[in-house]
Design a protein around this motif. Structure first.
Motif, PDB file in Angstrom:
ATOM      1  N   ILE A  80       0.876  -1.164   0.000  1.00 40.75           N
ATOM      2  CA  ILE A  80       0.000   0.000   0.000  1.00 40.75           C
ATOM      3  C   ILE A  80       0.915   1.215   0.000  1.00 40.75           C
ATOM      4  O   ILE A  80       1.728   1.404   0.909  1.00 40.75           O
ATOM      5  CB  ILE A  80      -0.945  -0.010   1.212  1.00 40.75           C
TER       6      ILE A  80
ATOM      7  N   VAL B  93       1.352   5.143   0.119  1.00 41.58           N
ATOM      8  CA  VAL B  93       0.726   6.386   0.573  1.00 41.58           C
ATOM      9  C   VAL B  93       1.527   7.535  -0.014  1.00 41.58           C
ATOM     10  O   VAL B  93       2.744   7.605   0.169  1.00 41.58           O
ATOM     11  CB  VAL B  93       0.738   6.474   2.118  1.00 41.58           C
TER      12      VAL B  93
ATOM     13  N   MET C 299      -2.789   6.826   8.332  1.00 42.91           N
ATOM     14  CA  MET C 299      -2.235   5.613   7.719  1.00 42.91           C
ATOM     15  C   MET C 299      -1.235   4.930   8.643  1.00 42.91           C
ATOM     16  O   MET C 299      -1.177   3.703   8.698  1.00 42.91           O
ATOM     17  CB  MET C 299      -1.608   5.938   6.364  1.00 42.91           C
TER      18      MET C 299
ATOM     19  N   VAL D  87      -2.950   5.159  -1.682  1.00 38.72           N
ATOM     20  CA  VAL D  87      -3.750   6.003  -0.788  1.00 38.72           C
ATOM     21  C   VAL D  87      -3.149   7.395  -0.884  1.00 38.72           C
ATOM     22  O   VAL D  87      -1.942   7.565  -0.690  1.00 38.72           O
ATOM     23  CB  VAL D  87      -3.727   5.488   0.665  1.00 38.72           C
TER      24      VAL D  87
ATOM     25  N   VAL E 190      -7.389   5.083  -3.135  1.00 41.94           N
ATOM     26  CA  VAL E 190      -8.254   5.626  -2.093  1.00 41.94           C
ATOM     27  C   VAL E 190      -7.803   7.058  -1.885  1.00 41.94           C
ATOM     28  O   VAL E 190      -6.602   7.314  -1.708  1.00 41.94           O
ATOM     29  CB  VAL E 190      -8.119   4.840  -0.770  1.00 41.94           C
TER      30      VAL E 190
ATOM     31  N   LEU F 220     -11.718   6.534   6.356  1.00 41.30           N
ATOM     32  CA  LEU F 220     -10.534   6.043   5.651  1.00 41.30           C
ATOM     33  C   LEU F 220     -10.337   4.537   5.798  1.00 41.30           C
ATOM     34  O   LEU F 220     -10.194   3.830   4.796  1.00 41.30           O
ATOM     35  CB  LEU F 220      -9.283   6.801   6.107  1.00 41.30           C
TER      36      LEU F 220
ATOM     37  N   THR G  73     -12.902   2.436   3.956  1.00 41.14           N
ATOM     38  CA  THR G  73     -12.754   2.641   2.513  1.00 41.14           C
ATOM     39  C   THR G  73     -11.572   1.841   1.987  1.00 41.14           C
ATOM     40  O   THR G  73     -11.649   1.225   0.915  1.00 41.14           O
ATOM     41  CB  THR G  73     -12.616   4.142   2.192  1.00 41.14           C
ATOM     42  N   ILE G  74     -10.474   1.811   2.724  1.00 43.43           N
ATOM     43  CA  ILE G  74      -9.315   1.008   2.324  1.00 43.43           C
ATOM     44  C   ILE G  74      -9.679  -0.473   2.332  1.00 43.43           C
ATOM     45  O   ILE G  74      -9.340  -1.206   1.397  1.00 43.43           O
ATOM     46  CB  ILE G  74      -8.108   1.294   3.239  1.00 43.43           C
TER      47      ILE G  74
END
Length: 159
Positions: free
Chosen positions: A2, A4, A19, A67, A86, A124, A127-128
């Protein structure tokens, strides 16, 4: 992984902190954050303040999910690399940007395939989780629909 990313113009400590707090709840996932010149430094995921174009591209290639803030550069990068994204928009009142245009951008993008929108920090994490559970890559297509492009071509050829 993931990935960010908060862009390069303004810090976005709220997203980085959220995060960083979320990362331990997914111990099987690797995380990496590009945090620019924010004050908050993650404790639960590796990070870099800035990445070269090549390094940024490498992170995009390895990412299964991006993200980011609701900046079009991040969205376009996700589209070009066929990665779901996201987005959490920056909020003017919290000093995260000069206007609230990212709120409008996020609302507009919320109906696009491969784009998952969290309008608040509370949204958040779910949604992730939704984005990670989606079948296939579900990335936003890199071009406009064929029907729309055909209309543009017809219009231009009539000029």
């Amino acid at each position: 992984m993931i990935f960010v990313t908060i862009g390069s113009l303004f810090p976005f400590d709220r997203l980085v902190r959220l995060m960083d707090e979320f990362a331990p709840s997914l111990p099987r996932e690797q995380f990496f954050a590009q945090i620019a010149d924010g004050k908050y430094e993650p404790q639960n995921m590796p990070f870099a303040r800035m990445l070269s174009r090549r390094e940024f591209g490498d992170k995009l290639d390895k990412a299964k999910l991006i993200v980011a803030h609701a900046g079009m550069g991040s969205v376009i990068s996700a589209m070009e690399n066929k990665k779901p994204i996201v987005i959490l928009p920056r909020i003017f009142e919290q000093g995260e940007h000069t206007t609230d245009h990212q709120m409008a951008t996020a609302r507009w993008l919320s109906t696009k395939s491969g784009v998952y929108v969290a309008m608040s920090g509370d949204e958040l994490k779910p949604t992730i989780e939704k984005a990670l559970a989606a079948p296939g890559s579900s990335a936003m297509p890199p071009t406009a629909p064929t029907e729309f492009l055909d209309k543009i071509r017809t219009y231009i050829s009539a000029l």
